[in-house]
Design an enzyme around this catalytic site. Sequence first.
Site, PDB file in Angstrom:
ATOM      1  N   LYS A  22       0.860  -1.207   0.000  1.00  0.00           N
ATOM      2  CA  LYS A  22       0.000   0.000   0.000  1.00  0.00           C
ATOM      3  C   LYS A  22       0.890   1.250   0.000  1.00  0.00           C
ATOM      4  CE  LYS A  22      -1.778   1.485   4.041  1.00  0.00           C
ATOM      5  NZ  LYS A  22      -1.430   2.893   4.356  1.00  0.00           N
ATOM      6  N   ASN A  23       1.912   1.264   0.860  1.00  0.00           N
ATOM      7  CA  ASN A  23       2.719   2.475   1.047  1.00  0.00           C
ATOM      8  C   ASN A  23       3.765   2.690  -0.030  1.00  0.00           C
ATOM      9  OD1 ASN A  23       1.139   2.986   3.208  1.00  0.00           O
ATOM     10  ND2 ASN A  23       2.651   2.423   4.755  1.00  0.00           N
ATOM     11  N   CYS A 116      -5.089  11.959  12.722  1.00  0.00           N
ATOM     12  CA  CYS A 116      -5.774  10.671  12.645  1.00  0.00           C
ATOM     13  C   CYS A 116      -5.619  10.031  14.027  1.00  0.00           C
ATOM     14  CB  CYS A 116      -5.168   9.794  11.550  1.00  0.00           C
ATOM     15  SG  CYS A 116      -3.531   9.217  11.951  1.00  0.00           S
ATOM     16  N   ARG A 121       0.038  14.093  12.981  1.00  0.00           N
ATOM     17  CA  ARG A 121       0.490  13.885  11.600  1.00  0.00           C
ATOM     18  C   ARG A 121       0.723  15.213  10.864  1.00  0.00           C
ATOM     19  NH1 ARG A 121      -1.036   8.678  10.285  1.00  0.00           N
ATOM     20  NH2 ARG A 121       0.630   8.695   8.743  1.00  0.00           N
ATOM     21  N   ASP A 309       4.677   0.283  12.049  1.00  0.00           N
ATOM     22  CA  ASP A 309       3.452  -0.324  11.503  1.00  0.00           C
ATOM     23  C   ASP A 309       3.295  -1.786  11.891  1.00  0.00           C
ATOM     24  OD1 ASP A 309       3.449   1.497   8.327  1.00  0.00           O
ATOM     25  OD2 ASP A 309       2.965   2.077  10.382  1.00  0.00           O
ATOM     26  N   ARG A 403      -8.540  -0.856   4.578  1.00  0.00           N
ATOM     27  CA  ARG A 403      -7.672   0.170   3.983  1.00  0.00           C
ATOM     28  C   ARG A 403      -6.340  -0.446   3.548  1.00  0.00           C
ATOM     29  NH1 ARG A 403      -7.435   5.784   7.078  1.00  0.00           N
ATOM     30  NH2 ARG A 403      -6.094   6.032   5.279  1.00  0.00           N
TER      31      ARG A 403
HETATM   32  C1  EPZ Z   1       4.295   6.844   6.466  1.00  0.00           C
HETATM   33  O1  EPZ Z   1       3.514   7.862   7.066  1.00  0.00           O
HETATM   34  C2  EPZ Z   1       3.369   5.651   6.310  1.00  0.00           C
HETATM   35  N1  EPZ Z   1       2.266   6.009   5.414  1.00  0.00           N
HETATM   36  C3  EPZ Z   1       2.842   5.221   7.678  1.00  0.00           C
HETATM   37  O2  EPZ Z   1       2.045   4.055   7.490  1.00  0.00           O
HETATM   38  C4  EPZ Z   1       4.032   4.879   8.571  1.00  0.00           C
HETATM   39  O3  EPZ Z   1       3.563   4.535   9.846  1.00  0.00           O
HETATM   40  C5  EPZ Z   1       4.977   6.082   8.648  1.00  0.00           C
HETATM   41  O4  EPZ Z   1       5.386   6.475   7.322  1.00  0.00           O
HETATM   42  C6  EPZ Z   1       6.230   5.777   9.457  1.00  0.00           C
HETATM   43  O5  EPZ Z   1       6.923   4.702   8.868  1.00  0.00           O
HETATM   44  C7  EPZ Z   1       2.490   6.023   4.080  1.00  0.00           C
HETATM   45  O6  EPZ Z   1       3.592   5.764   3.605  1.00  0.00           O
HETATM   46  C8  EPZ Z   1       1.318   6.358   3.214  1.00  0.00           C
HETATM   47  P1  EPZ Z   1       6.329  10.155   8.658  1.00  0.00           P
HETATM   48  P2  EPZ Z   1       4.097   9.386   7.139  1.00  0.00           P
HETATM   49  O7  EPZ Z   1       6.201  11.435   7.916  1.00  0.00           O
HETATM   50  O8  EPZ Z   1       4.987   9.640   5.978  1.00  0.00           O
HETATM   51  C9  EPZ Z   1       6.510  13.395  12.095  1.00  0.00           C
HETATM   52  C10 EPZ Z   1       0.136   2.714   7.699  1.00  0.00           C
HETATM   53  O9  EPZ Z   1      -0.370   2.148   8.665  1.00  0.00           O
HETATM   54  N2  EPZ Z   1       6.386  14.385  11.019  1.00  0.00           N
HETATM   55  O10 EPZ Z   1       7.490   9.266   8.350  1.00  0.00           O
HETATM   56  O11 EPZ Z   1       2.958  10.280   7.375  1.00  0.00           O
HETATM   57  C11 EPZ Z   1       5.253  12.544  12.235  1.00  0.00           C
HETATM   58  O12 EPZ Z   1       4.298  13.196  13.051  1.00  0.00           O
HETATM   59  C12 EPZ Z   1       0.651   4.135   7.829  1.00  0.00           C
HETATM   60  O13 EPZ Z   1       0.293   2.201   6.560  1.00  0.00           O
HETATM   61  C13 EPZ Z   1       6.405  15.744  11.344  1.00  0.00           C
HETATM   62  O14 EPZ Z   1       6.513  16.122  12.505  1.00  0.00           O
HETATM   63  O15 EPZ Z   1       4.990   9.310   8.444  1.00  0.00           O
HETATM   64  C14 EPZ Z   1       5.796  11.281  12.861  1.00  0.00           C
HETATM   65  O16 EPZ Z   1       5.926  11.488  14.243  1.00  0.00           O
HETATM   66  C15 EPZ Z   1       0.397   4.667   9.227  1.00  0.00           C
HETATM   67  N3  EPZ Z   1       6.307  16.645  10.334  1.00  0.00           N
HETATM   68  C16 EPZ Z   1       7.196  11.146  12.249  1.00  0.00           C
HETATM   69  O17 EPZ Z   1       7.537  12.454  11.746  1.00  0.00           O
HETATM   70  C17 EPZ Z   1       6.206  16.258   9.011  1.00  0.00           C
HETATM   71  O18 EPZ Z   1       6.152  17.140   8.123  1.00  0.00           O
HETATM   72  C18 EPZ Z   1       7.290  10.167  11.088  1.00  0.00           C
HETATM   73  O19 EPZ Z   1       6.235  10.470  10.210  1.00  0.00           O
HETATM   74  C19 EPZ Z   1       6.163  14.883   8.709  1.00  0.00           C
HETATM   75  C20 EPZ Z   1       6.270  13.966   9.729  1.00  0.00           C
END
Ligand code: EPZ
Length: 424
Positions: A22-23, A116, A121, A309, A403
């Site tokens: 998915k990702n 969420c 996020r 995840d 999802r």
């Molecule tokens: C991706 O989300 C995945 N989703 C998530 O999978 C996964 O849990 C996550 O990466 C971590 O591996 C997709 O790829 C579609 P991040 P993403 O930006 O990119 C903070 C699932 O179940 N952050 O790596 O949104 C954030 O709050 C989903 O399939 C900021 O502060 O995650 C988090 O604490 C859930 N500012 C950390 O960084 C930003 O601009 C990592 O988030 C971006 C992120």
Amino acid sequence: MEKLIVEGGIPLRGSVRISGAKNAALPLIAATLLAPGRHRLGNVPNLRDTRTFLKLMENLGVRHEREGDVLTIDSTDLRSAEAPYDLVKTMRASVLVLGPLLTRMGKAKVSMPGGCAIGARPINFHITGLEKLGATCRLEHGYVDAEIDGRLQGDTVYFDIPTVTGTENLLMAAVLAEGTTILKNAAREPEIANLIDMLTGMGARIEGRNTDRLTIHGVDELRPADCDIIPDRIEAGTYLIAIAATGGEGTVTHCNPAHLPSLLEKLRLAGLIVDEGDSTISIRWPQAKPRTLKSVDIKTMPFPGYPTDLQAQFMALMALSTDVCVITETIFENRFMHVAELQRMGADIRIDGHSCVINGRGLQGLSGAQVMATDLRASSSLVIGGLAASGRTEISRIYHLERGYENLVEKLTGLGARVWKEQE
Ligand code: EPZ
């Protein structure tokens, strides 16, 4: 709404075919915005999230058709650069159209995704990165309104946190920028390498694949690509944990063991025998009786650390262990929504800030109960708990599961589980 009924206590046996990730599918679908023409993506999972993303792409003027797991996407006639709230609010990964729209059309209006269940996020790193490349981003009325006069200009972008979709957005923005962009402290998840392979196939020039420093030399135009989606490592990990939790024996096929280095080691530390093939992973219990599952600590980290995840799923397994372990969640601030539901099934878990202390109650430690799914991965930990528990478990709000898990009931049934859906 539907609920999932799980009759527990049956050891899962056999093999299960893993679908495309998915990702990886979501960013690769977004990348088709970068070049007009017909793109072909193989091994695309048919999930609620990929269907939602394709609805968003239709809104932008993109045409697509699916034949089995092959998706043909044509982004020649883009008629809009806006991702509306009603679509983005259901799937925050919609933010992935921001970078490609901005660099292809010079503008993008994307609804702020909103939080969420697992956390706020934010997307501040996406925005500051695009601004570093010369974009003007206004945040108003819940939208990010980004535009660039002319082309984005290559520069150096440093991520405070190795954000996965932030890295993907900036990669897709930089490939058509003027000059060279360097992404520092970039995410190294396998899905990033899959996106890099697709962009390279489109004519992009990117160095540093699989490292935390990516160098992108901007080009003037890109061409349509033909690329396969990598296997879903989180789906593979979920089934491996489910087979272990039920005292079964089985193989996940069409997967990539190299994408699960930390989980496989943790399962071995817990006492399971895990064998890796080129595209398969097999798991079984040792012959010794009585069976005991060792308690193993995990701490979620960016790849190649233990994936957040798969945190909830491993917690369900550790509820069946014989001792005490600690699970620490370092990525998201509220990713313990499954704890209260597992406690309803008899799990002895105590939340202490960003950690949980799990006092394992042995392989018979869980009993079936009525529980509620709260987010995608928490839901799968409840399925694992229900499969291992004695008696029946009813899981409500299973749209969360749909999802990210393709053909879940069919795949579990194929492993011998007794699961089915009913109307709530
Ligand atoms: C991706 O989300 C995945 N989703 C998530 O999978 C996964 O849990 C996550 O990466 C971590 O591996 C997709 O790829 C579609 P991040 P993403 O930006 O990119 C903070 C699932 O179940 N952050 O790596 O949104 C954030 O709050 C989903 O399939 C900021 O502060 O995650 C988090 O604490 C859930 N500012 C950390 O960084 C930003 O601009 C990592 O988030 C971006 C992120």
